[in-house]
Design an enzyme around this catalytic site. Sequence first.
Site, PDB file in Angstrom:
ATOM      1  N   THR A  14      73.103  29.401  23.821  1.00  0.00           N
ATOM      2  CA  THR A  14      72.566  28.755  25.029  1.00  0.00           C
ATOM      3  C   THR A  14      72.549  29.676  26.243  1.00  0.00           C
ATOM      4  O   THR A  14      71.632  29.616  27.067  1.00  0.00           O
ATOM      5  CB  THR A  14      73.437  27.517  25.363  1.00  0.00           C
ATOM      6  OG1 THR A  14      73.423  26.655  24.232  1.00  0.00           O
ATOM      7  CG2 THR A  14      72.926  26.772  26.564  1.00  0.00           C
ATOM      8  N   THR A  91      78.164  28.497  21.336  1.00  0.00           N
ATOM      9  CA  THR A  91      79.499  27.909  21.190  1.00  0.00           C
ATOM     10  C   THR A  91      79.705  27.239  19.836  1.00  0.00           C
ATOM     11  O   THR A  91      80.835  27.083  19.391  1.00  0.00           O
ATOM     12  CB  THR A  91      79.752  26.850  22.291  1.00  0.00           C
ATOM     13  OG1 THR A  91      78.709  25.870  22.233  1.00  0.00           O
ATOM     14  CG2 THR A  91      79.795  27.482  23.658  1.00  0.00           C
ATOM     15  N   ASP A  92      78.600  26.837  19.174  1.00  0.00           N
ATOM     16  CA  ASP A  92      78.751  26.038  17.952  1.00  0.00           C
ATOM     17  C   ASP A  92      79.606  26.742  16.898  1.00  0.00           C
ATOM     18  O   ASP A  92      80.459  26.122  16.279  1.00  0.00           O
ATOM     19  CB  ASP A  92      77.380  25.701  17.357  1.00  0.00           C
ATOM     20  CG  ASP A  92      76.638  24.658  18.183  1.00  0.00           C
ATOM     21  OD1 ASP A  92      77.263  24.053  19.077  1.00  0.00           O
ATOM     22  OD2 ASP A  92      75.433  24.460  17.949  1.00  0.00           O
TER      23      ASP A  92
HETATM   24  N1  ASP Z   1      73.470  25.550  19.633  1.00  0.00           N
HETATM   25  C1  ASP Z   1      73.995  26.537  20.567  1.00  0.00           C
HETATM   26  C2  ASP Z   1      74.581  27.681  19.769  1.00  0.00           C
HETATM   27  O1  ASP Z   1      75.656  27.559  19.255  1.00  0.00           O
HETATM   28  C3  ASP Z   1      75.014  25.913  21.437  1.00  0.00           C
HETATM   29  C4  ASP Z   1      75.615  26.864  22.424  1.00  0.00           C
HETATM   30  O2  ASP Z   1      75.208  27.969  22.618  1.00  0.00           O
HETATM   31  O3  ASP Z   1      76.577  26.464  23.076  1.00  0.00           O
HETATM   32  O4  ASP Z   1      73.957  28.705  19.654  1.00  0.00           O
END
Ligand code: ASP
Length: 345
Positions: A14, A91-92
Amino acid sequence: MGTRRVFVAYTGGTVGMQRTERGYAPAPGQLAALLRELPQFQAPEMPALTLHEFDPLLDSANMTPGDWERIGRVLLEHEADHDGFLILHGTDTMAYTASALSFALEGLQKPVILTGSQIPLCETRSDALENLVTSLLLIERYGHRLAEVCICFGGRLLRGNRATKIDSEGFDAIDSPNHPWLGTIGIDFELEWPLLRAPMEDAPPLRVRPLGEVSIGACRLYPGMRAEALAAFLGGVQGCVLECYGAGNAPHRNEAFMETLRAACTAGTVVVAVPQPLRGSADLALYATGRALVDAGVVSGFDMTPEAALTKLTYLFACTDDPTEVRRLVQEDLRGELTRPALTS
Ligand code: ASP
């Protein structure tokens, strides 16, 4: 400019995404432009940055062990002329990548910090600026005393292989519920020096263990799980993380289930029990259900997170094909990822 040089590996997530008709998606070149334009990154106390953008940029839901290996190799290539590394990541699966790198980067003597954000850096209201600036200042100020893979997120410094994503909406998305924070960043940087892993003198050169070819699985127990379902999880993998109930319990009255486990362990699959609860340790001696797991050949992952157990198994099978050796080493503390309970007499 500060005194240190930081290698920034932008893998996706993100933090550098932009809005598209199909929702947020990675946008090549955008993060580089923002790092050039935003005054915070030009401030005199900031380190000098080298930005490396991965191609393709990934939503971290797409990360594989091959990507962990690729990130490790890029860090190795730039290790000699940088004082530390910042990995920008979704973050995932950030906790998986942080855990994997903590094992794969053998002989690491510099800080590796992963961060990202819940809202992209390009948005007016975003947690990205705070996470990036704090991570970079951590390396600039304290990098010479840090030698491990950490996650810096939401004002917390966490051991990478103790971390897990706990919130898909809040700015405190990542935590290490089973391990104290390595630092709290408010007005001051309060680092827990006795917990932090420091560089060693006369360390051998950094090496990256290739992880891409190993096949490890994970299986979360649920009431009513049938032996056939377990067999499907255990088929075709060298090792499996078994997320057990409570302190390491499984349905030991289900004979077909236990027989499936036993057969897989006898055939050389390494099955590691970790607790489903966010806090506590798998103690397979506590209940009859836990002991039945030991009898079937399952070993304890103690208080490891499922992320740490999965990436550790990946790493160990990249080091050796010998399941007995993997079973021994998976129960040892290699990078601060587990705490073995004190022996009681
Ligand atoms: N879907 C995103 C990822 O993990 C969520 C994020 O970046 O927080 O790439």
